[in-house]
Design a protein around this motif. Structure first.
Motif, PDB file in Angstrom:
ATOM      1  N   UNK A 350      -0.134 -10.187   6.851  1.00  0.00           N
ATOM      2  CA  UNK A 350       0.281  -9.411   5.682  1.00  0.00           C
ATOM      3  C   UNK A 350       1.629  -8.732   5.945  1.00  0.00           C
ATOM      4  N   UNK A 351       1.762  -8.145   7.125  1.00  0.00           N
ATOM      5  CA  UNK A 351       3.019  -7.464   7.456  1.00  0.00           C
ATOM      6  C   UNK A 351       4.185  -8.441   7.546  1.00  0.00           C
ATOM      7  N   UNK A 352       3.897  -9.609   8.042  1.00  0.00           N
ATOM      8  CA  UNK A 352       4.951 -10.621   8.117  1.00  0.00           C
ATOM      9  C   UNK A 352       5.420 -10.955   6.705  1.00  0.00           C
ATOM     10  N   UNK A 353       4.463 -11.097   5.808  1.00  0.00           N
ATOM     11  CA  UNK A 353       4.772 -11.410   4.413  1.00  0.00           C
ATOM     12  C   UNK A 353       5.568 -10.280   3.772  1.00  0.00           C
ATOM     13  N   UNK A 354       5.124  -9.031   4.024  1.00  0.00           N
ATOM     14  CA  UNK A 354       5.826  -7.877   3.459  1.00  0.00           C
ATOM     15  C   UNK A 354       7.267  -7.808   3.951  1.00  0.00           C
ATOM     16  N   UNK A 355       7.438  -8.098   5.220  1.00  0.00           N
ATOM     17  CA  UNK A 355       8.781  -7.937   5.780  1.00  0.00           C
ATOM     18  C   UNK A 355       9.745  -8.957   5.185  1.00  0.00           C
ATOM     19  N   UNK A 356       9.192 -10.011   4.600  1.00  0.00           N
ATOM     20  CA  UNK A 356      10.061 -10.991   3.944  1.00  0.00           C
ATOM     21  C   UNK A 356      10.423 -10.546   2.527  1.00  0.00           C
ATOM     22  N   UNK A 357       9.724  -9.526   2.041  1.00  0.00           N
ATOM     23  CA  UNK A 357       9.914  -9.118   0.648  1.00  0.00           C
ATOM     24  C   UNK A 357      10.884  -7.975   0.448  1.00  0.00           C
ATOM     25  N   UNK A 358      11.181  -7.246   1.505  1.00  0.00           N
ATOM     26  CA  UNK A 358      12.041  -6.082   1.320  1.00  0.00           C
ATOM     27  C   UNK A 358      12.867  -5.797   2.553  1.00  0.00           C
ATOM     28  N   UNK A 359      13.726  -4.795   2.434  1.00  0.00           N
ATOM     29  CA  UNK A 359      14.577  -4.436   3.563  1.00  0.00           C
ATOM     30  C   UNK A 359      13.834  -3.523   4.522  1.00  0.00           C
ATOM     31  N   UNK A 360      12.866  -2.799   3.965  1.00  0.00           N
ATOM     32  CA  UNK A 360      12.129  -1.868   4.802  1.00  0.00           C
ATOM     33  C   UNK A 360      10.649  -1.923   4.421  1.00  0.00           C
ATOM     34  N   UNK A 361       9.793  -2.013   5.436  1.00  0.00           N
ATOM     35  CA  UNK A 361       8.352  -1.986   5.197  1.00  0.00           C
ATOM     36  C   UNK A 361       7.859  -0.605   5.608  1.00  0.00           C
ATOM     37  N   UNK A 362       7.179   0.052   4.683  1.00  0.00           N
ATOM     38  CA  UNK A 362       6.740   1.417   4.935  1.00  0.00           C
ATOM     39  C   UNK A 362       5.231   1.497   4.736  1.00  0.00           C
ATOM     40  N   UNK A 363       4.532   2.017   5.743  1.00  0.00           N
ATOM     41  CA  UNK A 363       3.079   2.159   5.662  1.00  0.00           C
ATOM     42  C   UNK A 363       2.693   3.628   5.725  1.00  0.00           C
ATOM     43  N   UNK A 364       1.686   3.992   4.973  1.00  0.00           N
ATOM     44  CA  UNK A 364       1.095   5.326   5.104  1.00  0.00           C
ATOM     45  C   UNK A 364      -0.260   5.124   5.768  1.00  0.00           C
ATOM     46  N   UNK A 365      -0.426   5.688   6.934  1.00  0.00           N
ATOM     47  CA  UNK A 365      -1.661   5.432   7.681  1.00  0.00           C
ATOM     48  C   UNK A 365      -2.230   6.702   8.291  1.00  0.00           C
ATOM     49  N   UNK A 366      -3.552   6.743   8.396  1.00  0.00           N
ATOM     50  CA  UNK A 366      -4.211   7.811   9.130  1.00  0.00           C
ATOM     51  C   UNK A 366      -3.859   7.688  10.600  1.00  0.00           C
ATOM     52  N   UNK A 367      -3.791   8.816  11.280  1.00  0.00           N
ATOM     53  CA  UNK A 367      -3.307   8.782  12.660  1.00  0.00           C
ATOM     54  C   UNK A 367      -4.265   8.018  13.577  1.00  0.00           C
ATOM     55  N   UNK A 368      -5.464   7.754  13.092  1.00  0.00           N
ATOM     56  CA  UNK A 368      -6.394   6.969  13.914  1.00  0.00           C
ATOM     57  C   UNK A 368      -5.958   5.506  14.022  1.00  0.00           C
ATOM     58  N   UNK A 369      -5.000   5.104  13.188  1.00  0.00           N
ATOM     59  CA  UNK A 369      -4.526   3.716  13.238  1.00  0.00           C
ATOM     60  C   UNK A 369      -3.332   3.538  14.160  1.00  0.00           C
ATOM     61  N   UNK A 370      -2.986   4.575  14.876  1.00  0.00           N
ATOM     62  CA  UNK A 370      -1.747   4.533  15.651  1.00  0.00           C
ATOM     63  C   UNK A 370      -1.680   3.376  16.637  1.00  0.00           C
ATOM     64  N   UNK A 371      -2.713   3.239  17.426  1.00  0.00           N
ATOM     65  CA  UNK A 371      -2.707   2.184  18.428  1.00  0.00           C
ATOM     66  C   UNK A 371      -2.662   0.814  17.766  1.00  0.00           C
TER      67      UNK A 371
END
Length: 604
Positions: A350-371
């Motif tokens: 999904x991230x690979x696909x997103x990165x092809x769609x825009x100049x910047x990929x921005x995610x909002x995530x809970x800090x438990x997803x850090x790793x």
RNA sequence: GGGCUUGUAGCCUAGUCUGGAAGGGCGUAAGACUCCUAAUCUUAAGAUCGAGGGUUCAAAUCCCUCCAAGUCCGCCA
């Protein structure tokens, strides 16, 4: 305007430094003094230069002061100790500012950059609860902020249709005979619609209780309960786990169209409820992206093969990616031993696909997803794809502990919204018995939603929140007082007779401003804050934080209320000037609230 | 055990990246509606910036040690 002022001050400083043959630092710091009595802009340049010039900051300041020339936008420049403070000439500045504030005030020049912003993305296994709300509100406010700052923004909700959780729901429906009652959920929607239009029945809040039981009928709530039941069942029947695994395998393989349909329907049903909740909060996503497609179209395999080709994978029982060379001890599992994919692998595609769609990929995530996201980012780097920028937020917990859809312990966003609107309605009814039911409902909605969104967006995201009803839904000095300032401005303008309330347009020309108008202190405070707005937008967008906006709009409203209280507007000698000031304050408050997804009521 | 985040008045919080004049709000105390809505305004009290050490002319901010809270370290998502 402040941009202009800043540059003006910088030029003056640079010229002075040039005359003195001092070296000009690349980054001259200009800041707002802690107190307006100390001026409108200040610089600590003397400290910056002290070491290089081997002079005391005080001496540098006095030599600069002897050489500095300022433009007519400034009234004076003064040395206060080693600081150099600039004072704006408000007589000219105020007119220019009022003229520059248009309906889209705050909107910055378009930047040629597209941002793909993913937020919320809660699993479709139940209603949104107040743990999710932070993600949704930060994400949506950020979208508004970045758009206003000139970026093109596309918001996406990543729909997890493949995980174990959805399989469990399908398992519950297929094997345990659990079902969701669509009639009931339809009734719930109809009831809501009726309550809004049918005022005569709504005599009292007596039906509070039945309202709450109605909420259980909302389709995402039904699914949440079903999910909870399946969890209990599986916990006491561990041997049935294999059946869930088989469902995952079958859906992932696309083996049966019937099964696909059941999965899709369950997900869609839940999503319907989630979207309703989000819409109630003024949150609308541009796209809903289903993760299943990345398995079906072979992208997941491509990504996995790409990673194998980098030589950083090992295959034992499972296929995993070794990231130790990159400072991450934990390896990332790419494929289960039964061949099915995992969340992280699909997320990678999904991230690979997103990165092809825009100049910047921005995610909002809970800090438990850090790793997890660090691993994904690393893997994306290996594949030569852009890794995402991530805004992390800490949890919202209940006083008694953390929330969980699985354990059925949570406060749903719908519940929170109902309560917020209820409390707001109580307050409105106390104050305005002249309004009809429709108006009261509309205003209560605006205030209730505002209270919730403001409560979340005023805090910096890394702050842990313990949820308490009274803190979340306070109407004193919270968002309501900001909305109140806006409503007051509207009422005042309406009374002057030159304001079109439906178009929200004031018909007074700038040349009507009285010649002898020099703003007094209260007016200056308000003007200063109005002028600051574009800078606040710019700086907040730069650090991708929305909480400075919340603080700003409160200061602005407070300055307006102060002005309103101490100065007569209608019928005073400088009525035109003050009306224009009120109107520009109104626009600025409205636009600031808009950034936070909070509506500005015309009356309350 | 290791990683990340947080700790600023009775309570909530900004400022920490990029060192330079501790900023809001709630609550408390006293006051202000014959005057554009008092969901408002005025004034006051309230801070050893978690503790200790270091660097610096200057530390809430940088470095080190420690303490407390949260969170992650799954063939969950």
């Amino acid at each position: 305007m402040y941009f202009e002022i800043k540059n003006n001050a910088l030029d003056s400083l640079k010229n002075a430094l040039k005359n003195l043959n001092y070296e000009i630092p690349e980054d001259i710091k200009l800041e707002f003094p802690p107190n307006p009595k100390m001026g409108d802009l200040a610089t600590t340049i003397s400290f910056q230069l002290a070491k290089k010039l081997k002079m005391s900051p005080m001496d540098i300041t006095s030599s600069i002061m002897e050489n500095i020339e300022i433009s007519d936008i400034f009234e004076k420049v003064e040395a206060k100790g080693p600081y150099i403070n600039f004072f704006i000439n408000y007589k000219t500045f105020s007119r220019r500012l009022l003229e520059s504030v248009s309906d889209d005030y705050g909107k910055l020049t378009t930047k040629d950059e597209k941002i793909v912003l993913e937020h919320t993305s809660a699993n479709p296994n139940g209603p949104l609860h107040i743990g999710h709300i932070r993600n949704a509100i930060i994400g949506d406010s950020l979208k508004r902020l970045l758009k206003t700052a000139g970026y093109e923004v596309n918001t996406q909700y990543y729909v997890n249709d493949m995980g174990r959780q959805i399989a469990m729901i399908v398992f519950g429906m297929e094997k345990l005979g659990l079902s969701i009652d669509e009639e009931l959920s339809k009734k719930y929607i109809d009831n809501i619609a009726n309550n809004l239009s049918d005022n005569s029945l709504n005599e009292n809040n007596l039906d509070n209780k039945s309202d709450k039981s109605n909420l259980d009928n909302k389709i995402d709530h039904q699914i949440g309960q079903l999910y909870f039941k399946v969890n209990e069942y599986i916990n006491s029947n561990e041997d049935k786990k294999i059946e869930v695994d088989n469902l995952i395998k079958a859906y992932e393989g696309g083996l049966s169209e019937d099964l696909d349909e059941i999965f899709e329907k369950a997900v869609n049903d839940c999503l319907t409820g989630v979207k309703q909740t989000l819409n109630n909060l003024n949150i609308i996503h541009d796209d809903f992206v289903w993760e299943g497609q990345f398995v079906r179209n072979g992208e997941v395999d491509k990504v996995v093969n790409g990673l194998i080709a980098t030589g950083h994978t090992k295959e034992e029982e499972v296929l995993c990616l070794d990231l130790e060379d990159f400072g991450i001890e934990k390896e990332l599992v790419l494929r289960r031993s039964d061949g099915t994919s995992l969340y992280s692998t699909r997320d990678l595609a999904y991230h690979k696909w997103k990165s092809e769609q825009g100049d910047l990929v921005l995610d909002i995530l809970g800090s438990d997803h850090k790793l997890a996201i660090e691993q994904v980012s690393m893997a994306l780097n290996l594949l030569n794809e852009k890794s995402p920028e991530v805004i992390f937020y800490e949890f919202i917990t209940l006083p008694e502990g953390s929330m969980s859809t699985r354990r059925g312990v949570f406060i749903s966003v719908d519940e929170l919204l109902d309560e917020a609107i209820d409390r707001a309605k109580n307050e409105v009814q106390k104050r305005r018995n002249d309004l009809n039911e429709d108006e009261i409902n509309k205003i209560s909605n605006e205030i209730g939603i505002g209270a919730i969104r403001y409560f979340i967006s005023r805090l910096s995201p890394e702050k842990h929140i313990t949820f308490k009803w009274d803190e979340a839904l306070s109407f004193e000095r919270g968002c309501a007082s900001i909305q109140y300032a806006h409503a007051r401005a509207c009422k005042l303008l309406e009374k002057c007779g030159n304001f079109d309330l439906t178009k929200e347009k004031l018909n007074i020309d700038f040349d009507k401003i009285e010649d002898d108008w020099t703003p007094n202190e209260v007016e200056m405070d308000l003007i200063r804050l109005i002028a600051k707005f574009p800078i606040v937008v710019d700086e907040s967008a730069d650090i991708m934080r929305v909480h400075p906006i919340a603080q700003y709009v409160q200061d602005l409203a407070s300055a307006f209320n102060k002005f309103y209280k101490s100065e007569q507007v209608l019928g005073c000698e400088i009525e035109s000037a003050r009306l224009l000031l009120v109107d520009k304050a109104r626009i600025t408050i409205k636009n600031s609230l808009e950034l936070l997804g909070i509506s500005a009521p015309l009356k309350m």
